[in-house]
Design a protein around this motif. Structure first.
Motif, short mmCIF file in Angstrom:
data_model
loop_
_atom_site.label_atom_id
_atom_site.label_comp_id
_atom_site.label_asym_id
_atom_site.label_seq_id
_atom_site.Cartn_x
_atom_site.Cartn_y
_atom_site.Cartn_z
N LEU A 152 0.83 -1.21 0.00
CA LEU A 152 0.00 0.00 0.00
C LEU A 152 0.86 1.26 0.00
CD1 LEU A 152 -2.82 -1.02 2.51
CD2 LEU A 152 -3.04 -0.74 0.03
N GLN A 209 2.25 1.65 -3.55
CA GLN A 209 1.18 2.06 -4.47
C GLN A 209 0.89 3.55 -4.32
OE1 GLN A 209 -2.30 -0.32 -3.70
NE2 GLN A 209 -1.56 -2.07 -4.88
N LYS A 210 0.70 3.99 -3.08
CA LYS A 210 0.36 5.39 -2.83
C LYS A 210 1.53 6.31 -3.22
CE LYS A 210 -2.29 8.71 -1.53
NZ LYS A 210 -3.51 9.02 -2.28
N TRP A 211 2.72 5.93 -2.82
CA TRP A 211 3.91 6.74 -3.12
C TRP A 211 4.07 6.90 -4.63
CZ3 TRP A 211 6.82 9.69 -0.06
CH2 TRP A 211 8.05 10.18 -0.56
N SER A 238 1.77 6.61 -6.88
CA SER A 238 0.64 7.32 -7.49
C SER A 238 0.83 8.83 -7.40
CB SER A 238 -0.67 6.93 -6.81
OG SER A 238 -0.79 7.56 -5.55
N LYS A 285 4.35 14.77 -0.46
CA LYS A 285 4.20 13.38 -0.86
C LYS A 285 4.21 12.46 0.38
CE LYS A 285 6.18 10.55 -4.56
NZ LYS A 285 7.20 10.42 -5.58
N LYS A 297 0.85 12.99 2.32
CA LYS A 297 -0.29 12.34 1.65
C LYS A 297 -0.21 10.82 1.82
CE LYS A 297 -1.42 15.85 -1.78
NZ LYS A 297 -1.53 16.17 -3.21
N THR A 298 0.98 10.27 1.72
CA THR A 298 1.16 8.83 1.90
C THR A 298 0.85 8.44 3.34
OG1 THR A 298 2.84 8.81 0.16
CG2 THR A 298 2.78 6.90 1.61
N PHE A 358 -2.90 8.58 4.04
CA PHE A 358 -3.56 7.43 3.42
C PHE A 358 -3.41 6.18 4.29
CE2 PHE A 358 -2.95 3.61 0.77
CZ PHE A 358 -4.24 3.46 0.29
N LYS A 390 -6.17 4.02 6.48
CA LYS A 390 -6.36 2.58 6.29
C LYS A 390 -6.18 1.81 7.60
CE LYS A 390 -6.67 0.47 2.63
NZ LYS A 390 -7.89 -0.10 2.03
#
Length: 158
Positions: free
Chosen positions: A114, A117-119, A121, A131, A134-135, A138, A142
């Motif tokens: 995860l 994926q987030k990083w 994106s 960055k 935001k990561t 997220f 979760k």
């Protein structure tokens, strides 16, 4: 039981047996269903006791299924699973038992997946700190613990 023309206790019990057999349920789910069916509060205990006796209702089994399922299917972290179980009024003992369903190695692997994926994106984001925030946001949303993923930022390219 309830108002005239409503279900008998046997009919209610049969409906709830089917409800519990379809999917694992916790006590609060069953109580909500009883209210939905128009069953008076004074009748709840005997019906719940019968469901427990017949093994249709088992909160420990529910907690295990919930924790394992939400981790594997929805990729929820421990914090989010614990909060959801607490909202369903599951006992601390059952929550602790349910959390044992989450394998440590699989948990770390999902967290890393995860994170990556987030990083990835956020490739368009030039500011590393935005960055990272935001990561982090997220992963916290979760349900993952910041102390488990903070080290992953050190491994990423500056």
């Amino acid at each position: 039981m309830a108002h005239p023309g409503s279900l008998t206790e046997a009919q209610v019990l049969k409906k709830l047996q089917q409800y519990c057999a379809y999917s694992e349920r916790c006590h609060s789910d069953v109580v909500n269903k009883l209210y939905e069916l128009g069953v008076w509060k004074k009748e709840h205990d005997t019906i719940i006791a019968a469901l427990i006796e017949e093994n249709y209702l088992n909160e420990e089994r529910f907690a295990k299924a919930f924790a394992g399922g939400h981790f594997r299917q929805k990729k929820w972290g421990r914090n989010k699973i614990i909060k959801a179980l607490q909202q369903k009024q599951v006992s601390p003992y059952c929550i602790k038992t349910g959390m044992k369903e989450i394998d440590e190695i699989a948990y770390t692997a999902v967290l890393r997946e995860l994170f990556e994926q987030k990083w990835n994106s956020l490739k368009g984001e030039k500011n590393r700190f935005i960055k990272m925030r935001k990561t982090s946001d997220f992963l916290i949303q979760k349900g993952f613990e910041p102390e488990l993923f903070s080290s992953l930022f050190k491994e990423t390219d500056p």
